[in-house]
Design a protein around this motif. Sequence first.
Motif, PDB file in Angstrom:
ATOM      1  N   GLY A  11       0.836  -1.213   0.000  1.00 16.75           N
ATOM      2  CA  GLY A  11       0.000   0.000   0.000  1.00 16.75           C
ATOM      3  C   GLY A  11       0.857   1.243   0.000  1.00 16.75           C
ATOM      4  O   GLY A  11       0.602   2.195  -0.749  1.00 16.75           O
ATOM      5  N   SER A  15       1.037   3.972  -3.013  1.00 17.44           N
ATOM      6  CA  SER A  15       0.621   5.367  -2.770  1.00 17.44           C
ATOM      7  C   SER A  15       1.770   6.325  -3.063  1.00 17.44           C
ATOM      8  O   SER A  15       1.564   7.398  -3.633  1.00 17.44           O
ATOM      9  N   SER A  19       1.409   9.143  -5.931  1.00 18.55           N
ATOM     10  CA  SER A  19       1.470  10.554  -5.540  1.00 18.55           C
ATOM     11  C   SER A  19       2.676  11.251  -6.162  1.00 18.55           C
ATOM     12  O   SER A  19       2.579  12.388  -6.632  1.00 18.55           O
TER      13      SER A  19
END
Length: 462
Positions: A11, A15, A19
Amino acid sequence: MKSIYGKLILGFLVSILISFSFAGYFVLKNNSEELSEFTRVELQDATRLILNQMTYVEDDQVGQVLTNISESLNVAILVSHDDSEIVYGQFKKPDKLDEAISNLKEKKDGYIDMRNSFFQTVGTHFEIDGTQYTLFVQKNISQQENIFKHSVLLAVGFIFIVGSVVFLIIADIIVKPITRLTRATQELAKGNYKVSVNYVGNDEIGRLNKSFNLMAQQLGKTEQTRQQFISDVSHEFQTPLTSINGFATILKNEDLPPEQREKYTDIILFESRRLSQLSKNMLQLTLLDGEDITLNVENYSLTEQLHRVISSLEEFAKQKDIEIDVNIPKKDIMISGDQNRLEQVWINLLNNAIKYTNEGGYISVNLKRNSKDVEVMISDTGIGMDEEAQRHIFERFYREDKARSVGGNGLGLAIVKSIVDLHFGTIKVKSQKDVGSEFYVNLPYERNNALKEVFKSYRKEG
Ligand code: ADP
């Protein structure tokens, strides 16, 4: 991906990747636009400076001046005739020079701006001695863009490495207690009720651990109670069975005198009745404990019921020369409750009072009506109990007289308490050793079935 650890890390990586891709794209785009604008202004200034210089210098010095300016400003210069013939050139003639020159004519501010990923070029017209020229000033922007790109990549790499390390530490902090809890749960499943998990902190995991410890403790207590119960039950059964077995063996002797035969038969009868009473009491307690217990509630005269119970036990009291004083108001006191079960309460209490009172003693049965409840108080001048005994008498199989010199099985008061609880009543005892005891039962008038359910589940949890 079976472990939380792996899921957390995946995760995190996803992310970070998403991002940074978005942030990087916008930051680079924004920087490139700002750089282009900045360079455009810089190149226009350079153009103005060159044009300014050219008006003062002699024709044969123009080349030298342009070279000097080019070096000092770090730009490349190109001068062409309007027909695109190169007069002075420091960089390759742009492919679209002709197009650029024709575009220039349409520009109001007199400047044209061209840009590719390596160079930015600004061009403008000027005139000397009636001849039209075009001046192009070019700057290499790839270097500046690369510096920024490298800085961004460096920052991203740094954040990625530091973030990953910090994240791994945090993931470890989260996963470790869960692993410990899993191990403790496995221990508990094996029957180790002493297991507990240590975790300082009041977060979700801390609260989960606290609940686990509490659950393990409760299970331990339940297990202890269960074992105690089994040992009590087998003990209670074993004593009369041993006695029956012993006397039955003696009775097999045909030469036994009739008086002894009579005596031993009586003992066997007494013990078998005791066994029968014990199993009846246990069955009753199991029923009272059951989820689906229903009380047969009716409105009836408590006054009559108490008189009835006293008469049924009067003979037993007389045998011990015990006087029963009855303080019951003449006027009927009605109560709403399960008549049969409440009768059991008064029988057990009065029976105990007679059982634990010595010959020639005194018992009193009192009934009174208070504003919210009715109170039945049964007192005796019997053997009484110390404080320790008073704390335990409502527990199953508790008997102060461990030698069991008086008949009984230690379940009578546990049954009384269960029945009183089911009626939302209370039972209290006041007693003094060798002086006597007072049992107070208070039963409310109003009964609420919904509350009864709540109370039952509360009792089960507790
Ligand atoms: P048991 O069958 O032994 O009488 P109970 O549950 O009725 O069982 O009572 C539990 C214990 O409480 C008794 O063994 C006795 O020690 C004590 N007890 C009960 N009632 C009295 C009383 N009126 N006076 C003295 N002790 C009592």
